[in-house]
Every structure is written in structure tokens, then in C-alpha cells.
Design an enzyme around this catalytic site. Structure first.
Site, short mmCIF file in Angstrom:
data_model
loop_
_atom_site.label_atom_id
_atom_site.label_comp_id
_atom_site.label_asym_id
_atom_site.label_seq_id
_atom_site.Cartn_x
_atom_site.Cartn_y
_atom_site.Cartn_z
N HIS A 78 7.64 -0.08 7.20
CA HIS A 78 7.17 0.96 6.52
C HIS A 78 7.93 1.83 5.57
O HIS A 78 7.93 3.01 5.62
CB HIS A 78 6.43 1.87 7.72
CG HIS A 78 5.26 2.76 7.49
ND1 HIS A 78 4.19 2.41 8.08
CD2 HIS A 78 5.15 3.65 6.55
CE1 HIS A 78 2.98 3.25 7.67
NE2 HIS A 78 3.64 4.02 6.55
N ALA A 103 0.09 5.81 -0.58
CA ALA A 103 -0.53 6.94 -0.98
C ALA A 103 -0.58 7.49 -2.22
O ALA A 103 0.48 7.52 -2.97
CB ALA A 103 -0.77 7.61 0.07
N GLY A 144 7.20 -1.94 -3.06
CA GLY A 144 6.42 -0.63 -3.05
C GLY A 144 6.85 0.39 -3.92
O GLY A 144 6.62 0.20 -5.18
N ARG A 145 8.09 0.97 -3.65
CA ARG A 145 8.61 1.84 -4.28
C ARG A 145 9.08 1.62 -5.84
O ARG A 145 8.56 2.32 -6.58
CB ARG A 145 9.85 2.48 -3.85
CG ARG A 145 9.61 3.10 -2.36
CD ARG A 145 11.06 3.96 -1.92
NE ARG A 145 10.57 4.68 -0.91
CZ ARG A 145 10.88 4.41 0.44
NH1 ARG A 145 11.18 3.10 0.57
NH2 ARG A 145 10.57 5.16 1.49
N SER A 150 -4.15 1.83 -0.91
CA SER A 150 -4.08 2.71 0.31
C SER A 150 -5.45 3.43 0.63
O SER A 150 -6.11 3.71 -0.36
CB SER A 150 -3.13 3.72 0.23
OG SER A 150 -3.10 4.77 1.17
N ARG A 155 10.07 4.49 6.81
CA ARG A 155 9.51 5.77 7.17
C ARG A 155 9.00 6.05 8.33
O ARG A 155 8.26 7.05 8.78
CB ARG A 155 8.20 6.17 6.06
CG ARG A 155 8.86 6.31 4.74
CD ARG A 155 7.86 5.93 3.61
NE ARG A 155 6.94 6.64 3.40
CZ ARG A 155 6.90 7.76 3.01
NH1 ARG A 155 7.78 8.20 2.09
NH2 ARG A 155 5.64 8.57 2.63
N THR A 165 -2.60 -1.03 9.30
CA THR A 165 -1.08 -0.60 9.55
C THR A 165 -1.10 -0.29 10.94
O THR A 165 -1.95 0.61 11.52
CB THR A 165 -0.95 0.67 8.56
OG1 THR A 165 -0.55 0.54 7.25
CG2 THR A 165 0.53 1.10 9.21
N LYS A 204 -0.07 -4.83 9.42
CA LYS A 204 1.09 -4.59 8.83
C LYS A 204 1.79 -3.87 9.68
O LYS A 204 1.45 -2.90 10.27
CB LYS A 204 0.79 -3.82 7.44
CG LYS A 204 1.80 -3.22 6.80
CD LYS A 204 1.58 -2.56 5.43
CE LYS A 204 2.54 -1.83 4.81
NZ LYS A 204 3.40 -1.06 5.47
N GLN A 263 -5.90 -1.01 2.59
CA GLN A 263 -5.27 -0.74 3.68
C GLN A 263 -5.83 0.37 4.60
O GLN A 263 -6.30 1.38 4.17
CB GLN A 263 -3.82 -0.33 3.27
CG GLN A 263 -2.58 0.16 4.62
CD GLN A 263 -2.96 1.57 4.58
OE1 GLN A 263 -3.57 2.43 3.62
NE2 GLN A 263 -2.67 2.08 5.94
N LEU A 264 -5.72 0.15 6.02
CA LEU A 264 -6.26 1.14 6.66
C LEU A 264 -5.14 1.73 7.97
O LEU A 264 -4.53 1.13 8.19
CB LEU A 264 -7.63 0.76 7.49
CG LEU A 264 -8.81 0.08 6.86
CD1 LEU A 264 -9.75 -0.58 7.88
CD2 LEU A 264 -9.59 1.23 6.27
N TYR A 265 -5.45 2.96 8.12
CA TYR A 265 -5.20 3.55 9.12
C TYR A 265 -6.33 3.72 10.37
O TYR A 265 -7.46 3.97 9.75
CB TYR A 265 -4.36 4.86 9.22
CG TYR A 265 -2.87 4.87 8.38
CD1 TYR A 265 -1.91 4.59 9.18
CD2 TYR A 265 -2.86 5.04 7.10
CE1 TYR A 265 -0.68 4.53 8.34
CE2 TYR A 265 -1.73 5.09 6.24
CZ TYR A 265 -0.74 4.70 7.04
OH TYR A 265 0.39 4.67 6.34
N ASP A 268 7.56 -7.31 3.83
CA ASP A 268 7.30 -5.91 2.97
C ASP A 268 8.66 -5.13 3.01
O ASP A 268 9.18 -4.96 4.19
CB ASP A 268 6.25 -5.41 3.46
CG ASP A 268 6.04 -3.97 2.80
OD1 ASP A 268 6.23 -3.64 1.71
OD2 ASP A 268 6.00 -2.98 3.68
N PRO A 294 0.90 -1.25 -0.06
CA PRO A 294 -0.20 0.07 -0.07
C PRO A 294 0.66 1.10 0.03
O PRO A 294 1.92 1.37 0.64
CB PRO A 294 -0.93 -0.10 1.41
CG PRO A 294 -0.04 -0.90 2.15
CD PRO A 294 0.63 -1.91 1.28
#
Length: 365
Positions: free
Chosen positions: A255, A78, A312-313, A105, A258, A154, A231, A126-128, A289, A76
Site C-alpha cells: 500500500h 486517489a 504508483g507515485r 481509485s 501507508r 483493497t 490487492k 479499485q474498491l474499498y 506493486d 490505484p
């Protein structure tokens, strides 16, 4: 078309505005965690077996009941529209073409429904954890209706860590790009640049609920029947608690470097988490991940007991390079490398990678 992941990275850096590149590429604190996972994977050495019939290698696997062309998923991230006008629609299309899973995301810049319409492969959301649970509930129900197959909570971000590049740039999400699945009032703090401050960090302080505990997972259980994935788990202790709370999968993750600076890297923590899940005799899958840059990295993760990996990236690099075509090329590049490693390792299927197939420094409890 570029042929190696570093070429996509270089092209993306050249094409994207400096603050956007920093938002995608930067890390927290000293940025030590941007390289920690890669260093850990590079220290591992593969131990191939020979005289195995590898005339037909089949990289297909299943993750939470979904068939995948390889043990690979897109992590995920954003605001894909920062990288390409089509945003998550292009990424979803590419993931489907490659036959892998996409995790969307909460802060996607295209609607859940439009992303789902473009996807031909499985989607997770994905959730915060927001202070406003009504907003979360609405998003979850929309994901269910659109056919998303799991929720990814997350858990390593009760607030956004200090990210010096974003603070230096006074980073804020541009006004023409929004987290369109959430109410404008929920996202307002993420817009509006202030010198020396990240609007992303400001938004997390305003909207993230940092008081949640394991007990709050019961609310998610009452809200949805979708499988729950956590996650950001990095310890056996939390893996054991996750199993006790009925979590269906764990994503071992830093993450993207980050969040917590000077943490143990996700690859180093993978073994203890796999062992904790195995000791609990639970039907809980484990995903690694971060720092996946070669098909051999997938093989190393499988040897250590992971069921799949997330990248990811690199997907964003491909997206910035050439939209759907670029993301598809990045994913297939990793998959082609992985299939070659399967043959050279003497592992014709993903389940044939043994624990003895890799050496690594162990991560102490």
C-alpha cells in the site's frame, strides 16, 4: 523535459503544496515501509544469459485478457486532481498512449465515465469495502457500463493506518476536489481540517466496513461478473484462500508504505505467493506493486514469477510535472529501460525471464 524519475520527483515536490506532497509521499507509523521495498529490490542481483538472439525484443504481454505494451500498470491512487487540474483524465490518456493498464481509485476526482472516455487502454476499478453496500453496487454497475475490465478490492486497509505527516498537517481533502463518483454524504468526513488529525483516517473509521471476511466475497460475485483482483496480499496462506474463492489475480503490495508498519516488503513476499498459486494449479495471475523505479525492477519481478508490476507515485510525479505528457514520459522511461534489460538479460519476451535470473534473500513463511 526531465529524463530520470528522480527529476520528476524533485519537480513534483517543488510544485505541490507541502501538505499535498506529504499526502502523496508519506507513510504510516515510522515510515519504515517507504524504503523497505526499494531496499529489497536493490539487494536482488540479475543473472544474465548470453548468446541469445535478442535482435528483436517484444515486451508485450497479457493481463487478465487485456493486451499490454509491457508488463506494467498504473496502481490505484486517489484524487489525481491534487496533482493536476485534469486529474485522472490526464493519467488515463497517458496510460493509453503508453499501452499500459490504469487502475482507477474508488476515490478518483474525475467520474468513471469521463475517465473511460479519455482512455484508449484497459481500465480496472479499485474498491474499498464500504458499510453502505448500495453505494458499492452502484459504483460497480457504473464501472461495468463504462467498460472497466476488473474490480480490485483493497484488502490491507480495514481502516487507514496512522500517517504522522497527515495528522501533523491536519490533512483534509480541499473543498474544490471531491471523490466525485461517491455521494457527498459518504465522503463528508474526508473534508474539514482538524488540528492533529487526518480527515482520511476519520473517513475510513466512518465508512469502511472492517467486519468483512472471505465469506463476503460471495456478495461481490453475485453483484458483478467482472474478474476479481485482491490487492494487499502478503502471505501464502491468504494467496491459497484467494485461489479457493475464485480470485483472478493477486496484487502483492504494501500500500505504498501507508498501512502496516514493519511488515515484510512486497518484493520479499512475492516468491511465496507465486509458489502458493502455482501449487494450487490455479488460473490466477500475480502482480507486484510498489517501489518500481527502474526497468530492471520489472525484470526482477518477472524472474520471481510475477506476471506484471504496478507503479504508483512515479505516475503522480509525472502528472504534477506536465500532465499527460509527464505521465507518458515516466511510463515510457520505465518501458525503455525494461526493453534494454530484456536484451542484456537474454530474454527477448517477458516469459523468457527464468527463476534463476535473479538472486535474493528469501522471505520465510
Amino acid at each position: 523535459m526531465a529524463l530520470a524519475l528522480h527529476a520528476y520527483e524533485a519537480a513534483a515536490k517543488e510544485r505541490l503544496p507541502g501538505p499535498v506532497w506529504d499526502f502523496f509521499a508519506g507513510g504510516s507509523g515510522t515510515e519504515s515501509m517507504l524504503t523497505a521495498g526499494r531496499k529489497a529490490l536493490d539487494r536482488m542481483q540479475l543473472r544474465p544469459r548470453c548468446l541469445v538472439d535478442v535482435s528483436h525484443c517484444d515486451p508485450r504481454t497479457r493481463l487478465l485478457g487485456s493486451d499490454l505494451a509491457a508488463p506494467l500498470a498504473v496502481a490505484p491512487m486517489a484524487y489525481h486532481r491534487l496533482a493536476h487540474p485534469e486529474g485522472e483524465v490526464a493519467t488515463a490518456r497517458a496510460a493509453g498512449e503508453a499501452g499500459v493498464l490504469l487502475t482507477v481509485s474508488m476515490f478518483a476526482s474525475r467520474t468513471l465515465e469521463v475517465i473511460a472516455a479519455a482512455a484508449s487502454g484497459p481500465l480496472w476499478l479499485q474498491l474499498y469495502w464500504l458499510r453502505n453496500r448500495a453505494v458499492m453496487r452502484d459504483l460497480i454497475h457504473r464501472a461495468e457500463a463504462a467498460g472497466y475490465r476488473a474490480l480490485v478490492l483493497t484488502v490491507d486497509a480495514p481502516r487507514v493506518a496512522t500517517r504522522p505527516r497527515d495528522a501533523r498537517n491536519g490533512w483534509a481533502i480541499p473543498p474544490d476536489i471531491r471523490a466525485v463518483n461517491l455521494p457527498e454524504e459518504t465522503m463528508s468526513a474526508s473534508h474539514g481540517s482538524r488540528a492533529g488529525e487526518s480527515a482520511i483516517a476519520r473517513h475510513s473509521r466512518d465508512q469502511f466496513d472492517s467486519s468483512i471476511t472471505w465469506a463476503d466475497l460471495a456478495w461481490l460475485r453475485e453483484t458483478t461478473s467482472l474478474p476479481l483482483v485482491l490487492k494487499g496480499v502478503l502471505t501464502a496462506e491468504d494467496a491459497e484462500l484467494a485461489v479457493k474463492h475464485g480470485v483472478s489475480a493477486l496484487i502483492v503490495s504494501n500500500h505504498g508504505g501507508r498501512q502496516l508498519d514493519f511488515a515484510r516488503s512486497a518484493p520479499e513476499c512475492l516468491t511465496e505467493i507465486v509458489e502458493a498459486v502455482k501449487a494450487a494449479d490455479a488460473e490466477c495471475q500475480v502482480v507486484l506493486d510498489g517501489a518500481i523505479r527502474h526497468g530492471a525492477d520489472i525484470a526482477k519481478a518477472l524472474c520471481l514469477g510475477a506476471d506484471a508490476v504496478m507503479t504508483g507515485r512515479p505516475a503522480l510525479w509525472g502528472l504534477a510535472h506536465s500532465g499527460t505528457e509527464g505521465v507518458t514520459a515516466v511510463l515510457r522511461h520505465l518501458m525503455d529501460e525494461f526493453e534494454e534489460v530484456m536484451a542484456l538479460m537474454g530474454a527477448p519476451t517477458p516469459t523468457d525471464f527464468p527463476r534463476t535470473g535473479v538472486t535474493q534473500p528469501t522471505c520465510p513463511h
